[in-house]
Write a protein that holds these residues in place. Structure first.
Motif, short mmCIF file in Angstrom:
data_model
loop_
_atom_site.label_atom_id
_atom_site.label_comp_id
_atom_site.label_asym_id
_atom_site.label_seq_id
_atom_site.Cartn_x
_atom_site.Cartn_y
_atom_site.Cartn_z
N HIS A 34 0.84 -1.20 0.00
CA HIS A 34 0.00 0.00 0.00
C HIS A 34 0.88 1.26 0.00
CE1 HIS A 34 -3.89 1.93 0.41
NE2 HIS A 34 -3.28 2.80 1.18
N ASP A 35 1.94 1.25 0.81
CA ASP A 35 2.85 2.40 0.86
C ASP A 35 3.51 2.67 -0.48
OD1 ASP A 35 2.22 2.64 3.54
OD2 ASP A 35 4.07 1.70 4.25
N PHE A 42 -4.44 -1.63 -3.38
CA PHE A 42 -5.44 -0.57 -3.26
C PHE A 42 -6.68 -1.08 -2.56
CE2 PHE A 42 -3.19 -0.48 -7.33
CZ PHE A 42 -2.38 0.62 -7.11
N THR A 43 -7.31 -0.20 -1.82
CA THR A 43 -8.58 -0.54 -1.19
C THR A 43 -9.69 -0.41 -2.24
OG1 THR A 43 -9.08 1.73 -0.55
CG2 THR A 43 -7.77 0.41 1.02
N PRO A 44 -10.83 -1.06 -2.02
CA PRO A 44 -11.96 -0.88 -2.95
C PRO A 44 -12.36 0.59 -3.10
CG PRO A 44 -12.36 -2.77 -1.54
CD PRO A 44 -11.12 -2.08 -1.01
N GLU A 45 -12.26 1.35 -2.02
CA GLU A 45 -12.61 2.78 -2.09
C GLU A 45 -11.66 3.54 -3.00
OE1 GLU A 45 -12.17 1.09 0.90
OE2 GLU A 45 -14.32 0.76 1.17
N GLU A 46 -10.37 3.24 -2.91
CA GLU A 46 -9.39 3.91 -3.78
C GLU A 46 -9.67 3.59 -5.24
OE1 GLU A 46 -5.41 4.20 -1.02
OE2 GLU A 46 -5.94 2.24 -1.88
N GLY A 74 -11.31 6.27 -8.80
CA GLY A 74 -10.76 6.50 -10.13
C GLY A 74 -9.50 7.35 -10.13
N ALA A 75 -8.94 7.60 -8.95
CA ALA A 75 -7.73 8.43 -8.86
C ALA A 75 -6.54 7.74 -9.52
CB ALA A 75 -7.41 8.73 -7.40
N LYS A 76 -5.62 8.55 -10.01
CA LYS A 76 -4.38 8.00 -10.56
C LYS A 76 -3.45 7.70 -9.39
CE LYS A 76 -4.65 10.09 -15.06
NZ LYS A 76 -3.94 10.79 -16.11
N PHE A 84 -5.57 1.90 -11.59
CA PHE A 84 -5.46 0.46 -11.78
C PHE A 84 -6.81 -0.14 -11.45
CE2 PHE A 84 -3.67 -3.80 -11.45
CZ PHE A 84 -2.73 -3.75 -12.46
N GLY A 85 -7.19 -1.21 -12.13
CA GLY A 85 -8.54 -1.74 -12.01
C GLY A 85 -8.77 -2.82 -10.98
N VAL A 86 -7.73 -3.34 -10.37
CA VAL A 86 -7.89 -4.40 -9.38
C VAL A 86 -7.06 -4.06 -8.14
CG1 VAL A 86 -8.45 -6.22 -11.03
CG2 VAL A 86 -6.08 -5.79 -10.45
N GLU A 87 -7.30 -4.80 -7.05
CA GLU A 87 -6.69 -4.46 -5.77
C GLU A 87 -5.19 -4.69 -5.69
OE1 GLU A 87 -8.84 -6.12 -2.49
OE2 GLU A 87 -10.74 -5.27 -3.17
N GLU A 88 -4.64 -5.59 -6.51
CA GLU A 88 -3.20 -5.86 -6.47
C GLU A 88 -2.60 -5.61 -7.84
OE1 GLU A 88 -1.38 -6.67 -3.77
OE2 GLU A 88 -3.19 -6.59 -2.54
N ALA A 89 -1.58 -4.77 -7.89
CA ALA A 89 -0.90 -4.43 -9.14
C ALA A 89 0.55 -4.91 -9.08
CB ALA A 89 -0.95 -2.92 -9.36
#
Length: 119
Positions: free
Chosen positions: A17-18, A23-27, A31-33, A42-47
């Motif tokens: 996360h740091d 990313f959290t579902p809220e993030e 739609g923030a970059k 990014f469209g999913v929680e883990e990139a």
């Protein structure tokens, strides 16, 4: 070469996360970059992301390198093999890049289709 280095996991920590690869579902909903130092969403929680650090003799830790997205290609030989195939990574037209990837036991068998050599 005679040198070694430690591979460490970020599991069960805030590290991903740091460094903006988890990313959290809220993030995601905002739609923030937020991915790749704020250059894209990014469209999913883990990139994907890789970071490298160096610890000197005094114990100081330095962040020396990070890469994201296509910068990881050199670390994943499977991408190189896919790039040789007729459909490549087969990413075009998908809502999220590589959303076709599954765990090895989660693929559904597809019926055999006729080809130029078999009917």
């Amino acid at each position: 070469m005679g040198w070694t280095f430690d591979w460490l996991s970020s599991a069960n920590s805030d590290f991903n996360h740091d460094f903006a690869v988890s990313f959290t579902p809220e993030e995601l909903k905002s739609g923030a970059k937020i991915y790749n130092f704020g250059t894209s969403g990014f469209g999913v929680e883990e990139a994907p992301g890789i970071s490298v650090f160096y610890r000197d003799e005094a114990g100081n830790i330095f962040h020396t390198y990070s890469c994201f997205a296509r910068g990881l290609d050199m670390m994943n030989a499977a991408y190189h093999y896919l790039d040789l195939t007729p459909l490549g990574r087969h990413e075009e037209g998908l809502p999220y890049p590589m959303d076709w990837v599954r765990h090895r036991d989660q693929y559904q068998p597809t019926p055999v289709q006729a080809s130029c050599c078999h009917s």
